[in-house]
Design an enzyme around this catalytic site. Structure first.
Site, PDB file in Angstrom:
ATOM      1  N   GLY B 207      63.516 -93.438 107.600  1.00 51.01           N
ATOM      2  CA  GLY B 207      63.121 -92.040 107.640  1.00 51.01           C
ATOM      3  C   GLY B 207      62.924 -91.445 106.271  1.00 51.01           C
ATOM      4  N   LEU B 233      57.956 -96.915 114.220  1.00 53.82           N
ATOM      5  CA  LEU B 233      58.051 -96.597 112.790  1.00 53.82           C
ATOM      6  C   LEU B 233      59.198 -97.337 112.102  1.00 53.82           C
ATOM      7  CD1 LEU B 233      56.823 -94.614 110.666  1.00 53.82           C
ATOM      8  CD2 LEU B 233      58.727 -93.109 111.206  1.00 53.82           C
ATOM      9  N   ASP B 234      58.936 -97.870 110.949  1.00 51.86           N
ATOM     10  CA  ASP B 234      59.950 -98.544 110.129  1.00 51.86           C
ATOM     11  C   ASP B 234      60.532 -99.778 110.817  1.00 51.86           C
ATOM     12  OD1 ASP B 234      59.525 -96.418 108.470  1.00 51.86           O
ATOM     13  OD2 ASP B 234      61.451 -95.461 108.822  1.00 51.86           O
ATOM     14  N   GLU B 235      59.865-100.267 111.881  1.00 51.51           N
ATOM     15  CA  GLU B 235      60.440-101.388 112.616  1.00 51.51           C
ATOM     16  C   GLU B 235      59.487-102.578 112.722  1.00 51.51           C
ATOM     17  OE1 GLU B 235      63.359-102.067 113.659  1.00 51.51           O
ATOM     18  OE2 GLU B 235      64.375-100.150 113.487  1.00 51.51           O
TER      19      GLU B 235
END
Lengths: 290, 290, 290, 290
Positions: B207, B233-235
């Protein structure tokens, strides 16, 4: 925790660490006391943290003055500035209790470094909730205390730990891959004197089986974190972290084996820096004067 | 995404990548096709993942055969083993679109490496939701497209991105510290063709404002993660990660500046390996044949 | 150097390493033999060196075939291509003799890794020209041979070494900070089977007291080099190197202590990779398939 | 090398660096002057070198005093202790001349860091013995001076360099992969003000074509060294070194490309630390207060 070491007439090398609210004149005041006693500063570092408003100092000084004389001379200054401070002899070995379970890598490394590398710790005992590492402790001439822990015996086991800490005059407790969680009460009582090694690059992969988590996520670096233990599991002030490169071909078991190398060197650095009075607390962060 | 490069009689160096369910005979079958065309294998790596049951292979081969001939010869084998595969010419430059906001470090580095270090990308355009980096793009001779994004224009902006990808025949989209989140739909449509740089050592500090989070937690290493973009997101699958050592004296702004170096070299490696067909997908993990 | 391990009917995982002049068809030919025996390739790497014109291959394969059957099947191929090759069972422990003087760090680390980390060596004896490390060897259950070396006894000492190598069926000799120089004759006889750790980042600081040289030069990194021993001192093929950061505050003794960590991990990697058949000779360079 | 910056009434952050023969009272004396002017020490490091008998100090201090006032107050102390010392304003940009040939990587990186990363240098000109990098200098708004060097024109070229240093009031000269050797005379005249990047991990591979030497020797790490230039080529005091891992598959051209990354980041660190007054000379070694 007194020592007669250094309380003599010949030159002694002292290490003074302190922290206090930041304002002008701190270094001059401290250096003045040291100069008054013909102290020769051999190494010194200072840091003012704008975030916390605190000032930190570590100074090594050669002087003929004894502990009582130095402490008396420093007292007015430390009171004036509201300092938290500690004075010790450089190289004095910290009385250390090591807690283990079955994994040998951190214990082996600490005992090796104590014996062969002048890490300034004196391991006065090894406690294991399993007996697997008793022979290793014996080889290095360390008393081994087998203190099994079950749900039923946990309270009694912690009492045994407290007794050992008291009886052995323990200054530092090292959790060398000790797989039991200390109670909040014990954490509070030993605050600032317990160092843990977490087998992950915190705050990634908190909790259980971090290498399995890391494998599942496909990370390209695995890490370890050494930190002071507080009641808040995996959240104590970080002293040191390190990583090792891995690739897709590594199974979880490979990560564990590679991780052991990172863990033991990360823990060894944290213990050495703590024992050399290089780690100061700045809220839930650390100042490390390496 | 066709190319006439290599479709000629002289020797060409090809790179073949493939994955399929693991079973005996894959290497022999593939090597047989290459041997039949007098292919000389110059570099090759294979990996069987026990966890997924998949087999991965990357082979560079010098051959006089053209693309059509090789593809025809490989087809029966790829069908027999149920392979996902790709054949390309070694060194062919991937048509690449770079998306930026205001931070220059990743863009500067990519354009430098394209021009001076033979990174096999052909940056066919730079898109910025701010205009700050237009002059940098111009210096390297790249068309700059200013596509501002607000809540009101977000859908239109994504349409513009889709158009650019189509018009410019884009094979790879690089988010070079692009501070807008792509919609799930766009992520899905470009799956496997979008590389992001996240300014943290994932899965730590997901985040916003990861360096402020890292400073607050007092970490001793900061890191960056380059990964494929998925809707989550971010994964997305991680391609590369790296870290830089920091200490207590570093303010958040210092972490940001130090982090820029880690970010740009981490992203540059991920883009290079992708462009050299060294990255294969193994579920949500990557196999990277470096 | 025979082993019955793997000579049975159940599935065995084999590791085949080979090198030969580079030309088309090698991989296909080898993979063909393996496929004919229903071998399932689990890991494989190939490399063609344009400088030497040689091709190198390492393949791990699961097969029900025994050693005799596989060797017979491979023979025609190895003859056709003029291969130097070796077939072994994955994980078989190499019979290893460790030579030491007084410094414990490398010996401690090797014995720890053999016992606890599945490094595939079987340390069949420890030889010391001093007796200091006899207790360490005893703790790990290893026979210790005290073979003092003086100018007068050097020849006799080397005869004793040769006898031990023969009697104990030794496949690998590790010089774990052994401070005696082996004669040219012995080096030649054991060529490719002796691994040394040099306490410097070769080719910097060859010869004696490298840490004092490094301190005098004011270097910012110290390193270690693990290499095969040839008659040409400090010049054998390099297997692995690593470094550690140092600064101005480090005295020579500090460099030595820090260096021990680099030395032991560098040597441990080199020994592990050799024992896993990951190191192939390419003239006076090495190919390391990690 | 005077500046009016900081000569005003408001609070200024000063950086004071000094070295002198080590004896008791130095820190107290310096801190006393600073305290007398209500100086607030924000960062400070000291080091006494037992080998050279010298003491080194760097202190950052916030004070309302101007330069003249501080210098006058410090003078008696600096004379008493025989100090070499320097007082500057934190963050003042050092007037810097960058010398280049054809390779762009170091120049690109320095100009990027000046513009975008607050590296405290003011590049007042770029000199090239080739004109290849004129456009890069122009993009960053830097005057480019083409000063070709041949055997016949070498003396005249050096005169041109001396003139530029004088005219532009240059405080620091950076050899950013400048492929000409400066004369002994020029080296002497600019002693302590010229920083070079050597494309090797000195003292390995001195002289020409270090990457070819490194490849030939089969090293597993390549490095770079940034150092002050003295008349003794490749032998000046080392400021910073770094390395990058390589393997057998890398050709000389790959080493060169990978080396460029190490070179530029090593040089950037050295220049930044020098410009921040963090590098002090201790004979032919450096003290770096990071």
């Amino acid at each position: 925790m007194t020592t007669s070491l250094g309380d003599r007439d010949a030159t002694t090398e002292w290490v003074l660490t302190l922290s206090c609210p930041d304002r002008p004149g701190i270094v001059h005041a401290v250096a003045g006391v040291l100069a008054d006693h013909d102290g020769n500063i051999t190494e010194s570092q200072q840091f003012g943290d704008p975030a916390s408003g605190l000032f930190f100092m570590r100074v090594q000084v050669e002087a003929r003055a004894g502990r009582a004389e130095l402490e008396a001379a420093l007292s007015p200054v430390t009171e004036q500035f509201g300092m938290t401070w500690e004075l010790d002899v450089v190289g004095r070995r910290l009385r250390t209790l090591v807690l283990v379970s079955k994994a040998p890598h951190c214990l082996v490394d600490l005992l090796y470094r104590e014996r062969y590398q002048d890490m300034p710790v004196d391991v006065v005992g090894v406690v294991g909730n399993h007996a697997d590492l008793a022979d290793m402790a014996a080889f290095y001439g360390k008393p081994f205390h087998h203190v099994p822990v079950t749900a039923a015996t946990k309270a009694a086991a912690e009492d045994r730990l407290r007794d050992l800490v008291a009886e052995l005059d323990v200054e530092l407790v090292v959790l060398a891959r000790y797989m039991q969680i200390l109670s909040d009460g014990l954490c509070r009582d030993l605050q600032g004197r317990v160092i843990n090694i977490h087998h992950s690059f915190l705050p990634s992969f908190k909790g259980a089986r971090p290498y399995a988590q890391a494998h599942d996520r496909g990370v390209k670096l695995i890490g370890a974190t050494s930190h002071y233990v507080t009641g808040d599991l995996d959240e104590g002030p970080i002293i040191e972290q390190d990583v090792e490169r891995v690739d897709h071909s590594r199974a979880v078991a490979d990560l564990v084996a590679l991780g052991e190398d990172v863990e033991r060197r990360t823990l060894a650095r944290a213990v050495r820096w703590h024992a050399e009075h290089r780690v100061l607390l700045d809220g839930h962060r650390t100042v490390v004067f390496r």
